[in-house]
Design a protein around this motif. Structure first.
Motif, short mmCIF file in Angstrom:
data_model
loop_
_atom_site.label_atom_id
_atom_site.label_comp_id
_atom_site.label_asym_id
_atom_site.label_seq_id
_atom_site.Cartn_x
_atom_site.Cartn_y
_atom_site.Cartn_z
N VAL A 97 26.24 -43.89 -14.62
CA VAL A 97 25.76 -45.27 -14.58
C VAL A 97 24.40 -45.35 -13.88
CG1 VAL A 97 26.22 -47.57 -13.65
CG2 VAL A 97 28.06 -46.28 -14.71
N THR A 98 24.26 -44.61 -12.78
CA THR A 98 22.99 -44.61 -12.06
C THR A 98 21.86 -44.08 -12.95
OG1 THR A 98 24.10 -44.28 -9.94
CG2 THR A 98 21.77 -43.74 -10.03
N TYR A 113 27.15 -51.95 -24.25
CA TYR A 113 28.39 -51.19 -24.38
C TYR A 113 29.49 -51.76 -23.47
CZ TYR A 113 31.70 -47.42 -23.44
OH TYR A 113 32.85 -46.69 -23.26
N LEU A 114 29.11 -52.14 -22.28
CA LEU A 114 30.09 -52.61 -21.30
C LEU A 114 30.74 -53.94 -21.67
CD1 LEU A 114 28.33 -51.74 -17.91
CD2 LEU A 114 30.30 -50.59 -18.92
N GLN A 115 30.10 -54.70 -22.53
CA GLN A 115 30.64 -56.00 -22.92
C GLN A 115 32.03 -55.88 -23.55
OE1 GLN A 115 27.65 -57.72 -25.44
NE2 GLN A 115 26.24 -58.14 -23.74
N ASP A 139 39.09 -41.39 -18.69
CA ASP A 139 39.15 -41.88 -20.06
C ASP A 139 37.89 -42.65 -20.44
OD1 ASP A 139 41.64 -40.78 -20.32
OD2 ASP A 139 42.73 -42.65 -19.95
N GLU A 140 37.38 -43.44 -19.49
CA GLU A 140 36.20 -44.23 -19.78
C GLU A 140 34.97 -43.36 -20.01
OE1 GLU A 140 33.92 -47.41 -20.71
OE2 GLU A 140 36.10 -47.28 -20.52
N ILE A 141 34.86 -42.26 -19.26
CA ILE A 141 33.74 -41.34 -19.49
C ILE A 141 33.82 -40.77 -20.90
CG2 ILE A 141 32.70 -39.13 -18.82
CD1 ILE A 141 33.75 -39.69 -15.96
N ASN A 142 35.01 -40.38 -21.32
CA ASN A 142 35.17 -39.80 -22.66
C ASN A 142 34.86 -40.82 -23.75
OD1 ASN A 142 35.92 -37.12 -21.97
ND2 ASN A 142 37.96 -37.83 -21.41
N LYS A 143 35.28 -42.07 -23.56
CA LYS A 143 34.95 -43.12 -24.54
C LYS A 143 33.45 -43.37 -24.58
CE LYS A 143 39.42 -45.43 -24.04
NZ LYS A 143 40.16 -46.59 -23.47
N LEU A 144 32.84 -43.37 -23.40
CA LEU A 144 31.40 -43.59 -23.31
C LEU A 144 30.64 -42.48 -24.03
CD1 LEU A 144 28.87 -44.95 -22.11
CD2 LEU A 144 29.30 -43.68 -20.00
N LEU A 145 31.06 -41.24 -23.84
CA LEU A 145 30.35 -40.11 -24.44
C LEU A 145 30.44 -40.13 -25.96
CD1 LEU A 145 31.26 -37.20 -21.98
CD2 LEU A 145 29.14 -38.50 -22.13
N LEU A 146 31.53 -40.65 -26.49
CA LEU A 146 31.67 -40.75 -27.94
C LEU A 146 30.63 -41.70 -28.53
CD1 LEU A 146 35.57 -40.84 -28.33
CD2 LEU A 146 34.02 -38.99 -29.02
N PHE A 194 29.51 -33.31 -27.21
CA PHE A 194 28.92 -34.30 -26.30
C PHE A 194 27.56 -33.76 -25.85
CE2 PHE A 194 33.55 -35.25 -25.04
CZ PHE A 194 33.66 -36.20 -26.05
N LYS A 195 26.55 -33.99 -26.63
CA LYS A 195 25.25 -33.38 -26.39
C LYS A 195 24.39 -34.17 -25.41
CE LYS A 195 26.12 -30.12 -29.35
NZ LYS A 195 26.48 -28.78 -28.86
N LYS A 196 24.85 -35.35 -25.03
CA LYS A 196 24.03 -36.22 -24.19
C LYS A 196 24.43 -36.19 -22.72
CE LYS A 196 21.21 -37.66 -27.30
NZ LYS A 196 19.77 -37.38 -27.18
N LEU A 197 25.36 -35.32 -22.38
CA LEU A 197 25.73 -35.12 -20.99
C LEU A 197 25.77 -33.62 -20.70
CD1 LEU A 197 26.78 -36.13 -18.21
CD2 LEU A 197 29.10 -35.91 -19.14
N GLN A 198 24.98 -33.20 -19.74
CA GLN A 198 24.95 -31.79 -19.34
C GLN A 198 25.09 -31.68 -17.83
OE1 GLN A 198 21.29 -31.22 -22.11
NE2 GLN A 198 21.99 -29.14 -21.65
N PHE A 199 25.46 -30.49 -17.37
CA PHE A 199 25.66 -30.25 -15.95
C PHE A 199 24.92 -28.99 -15.51
CE2 PHE A 199 29.31 -32.84 -17.01
CZ PHE A 199 29.57 -33.58 -15.86
#
Length: 400
Positions: A97-98, A113-115, A139-146, A194-199
């Protein structure tokens, strides 16, 4: 005396720092390491920043955060204090979120998206207020990443420090299922589309040892791309001394630099260099003396090795993170080296038979090498990587 007081008032100390992470003017850029990490991230990799202790992993992570490449949004966080899997997932969610709120385009997309996600408010700092009292962060992270797909040009990179410590603590507190949950979820994020989140992961203890202890294997993290955060080589160490002492009252010519590095031997890290430069500077300032010799370097070294505060954490981490029988085996090897200078493979095997570790004793040796305790010499024997550690272990265990 007046001249001495004036000298002290005008005294300029080197750019040395202890305890806190080196950032800003105190950070010596590790350009090659940073470049390698960015190259791997651009390939879509998840990165393990691997290094012995006190090499400067955290400073490299902060560099990545403060100097991101486009189109990346980076956020650093030490997760050392995390106490549960739920808290871990909440931390990840808050970091995402940050990152979103650091970009006008991402922020607008996220609010839309949050709406549909029963979320009542998102603050500029990135905190979220939910209409429900509890919230399934994982679960919310996984939904967001989709939803966070290639139509969005930016990529979130989370820079996590001390993940191995979190996993170890959960395992030790009887929460192995939570540690396994985190490892499993991280693997899903790496291997799914999930290509838009990396670590980028880093830690002060070997993640391979921790994962093997928890799962009985290391295959769960074999797909992480390892980037080695190595100590400085001799040329870099000399450059570091010149960089740290630029405009300082104490200057080092080539002979003094050679002598100082010879005292430290082959493990040239900013931490050990700072210990020496700082101690020499402190003593010289008290004496009002800007000219130093090898004698001042020897005096600083001897004073540093007598202080347990600088090095006791090396032993404590082994004791904390290893089962007792493993620690006793490893500690006996280190005591042997401290008193005998080196240990042979045969001597290691003899000790392994005493502790019933004939089949996996080299795993412990490899871990000690990776975590920055020992190295192999030209004869194939093992010795301490640093004379500081050798003297500490000998003083700590004087009878052998």
């Amino acid at each position: 005396q007046l001249k001495c007081c004036q000298m002290k008032n005008e005294w300029k100390s080197p750019k040395t720092i202890f305890g806190n992470v080196a950032t800003g003017k105190y950070y010596y850029p590790r350009t090659d390491i940073v470049e390698e990490i960015w190259n791997e991230l651009e390939k879509g990799s998840f990165v393990l920043l691997a290094a012995p202790r006190r090499v400067g992993k955290t400073s490299v992570l902060r560099d990545l955060e403060q100097n991101p490449r486009k189109p990346y949004r980076t956020k650093f966080q030490s997760v050392q204090a995390v106490q549960s899997a739920e808290e871990f997932y909440k931390t990840i969610y808050d970091l995402i979120v940050t990152c979103f709120n650091s970009s006008k385009r991402l922020g607008e997309w996220f609010k839309k998206y949050l709406q549909s996600r029963t979320v009542s408010e998102v603050t500029i700092e990135g905190s979220v207020k939910f209409e429900k009292k509890t919230f399934p962060y994982q679960d919310e992270i996984n939904k967001l990443l989709l939803k966070f797909d290639d139509s969005i040009k930016e990529t979130v990179v989370l820079l996590l420090d001390e993940l191995p410590e979190v996993l170890h603590r959960l395992d030790q507190k009887g929460k192995k299922d939570e540690a396994l949950s985190i490892l499993s979820q991280l693997r899903v994020w790496r291997q799914n589309d999930f290509k838009k989140l990396q670590f980028v992961f880093a830690g002060s203890i070997g993640i391979h040892y921790v994962v093997k202890t928890i799962t009985g294997r290391v295959s769960d993290i074999n797909d992480l791309v390892k980037v080695i955060c190595a100590p400085l080589n001799e040329m870099e160490a000399k450059d570091y001394i010149q960089w740290a002492t630029e405009d300082a009252s104490i200057q080092y010519d080539d002979d003094l630099m050679e002598y100082l590095l010879k005292k430290i031997q082959h493990y040239f890290t900013p931490y050990f260099l700072n210990l020496m430069l700082g101690e020499i500077d402190k003593t010289a300032k008290k004496q009002g003396n800007t000219e130093i010799t090898s004698l001042e370097i020897d005096t600083a070294f001897n004073k540093i090795v007598k202080s347990n505060d600088y090095f006791k954490d090396w032993k404590k981490r082994l004791e904390d993170y290893m089962p007792n029988e493993d620690f006793l085996f490893v500690n006996e090897i280190l005591i042997h080296i401290a008193h005998k200078d080196v240990i042979s493979i045969q001597a290691i095997y003899d000790k392994a038979t005493k502790y019933g570790k004939e089949t996996d004793y080299m795993d412990f040796i490899n871990d000690l090498e990776e975590d920055g305790y020992i190295i192999t010499d030209v004869d194939g024997n093992f010795q301490f990587i640093s004379p500081f550690l050798k003297v500490f272990w000998k003083n700590n265990q004087p009878v052998y």
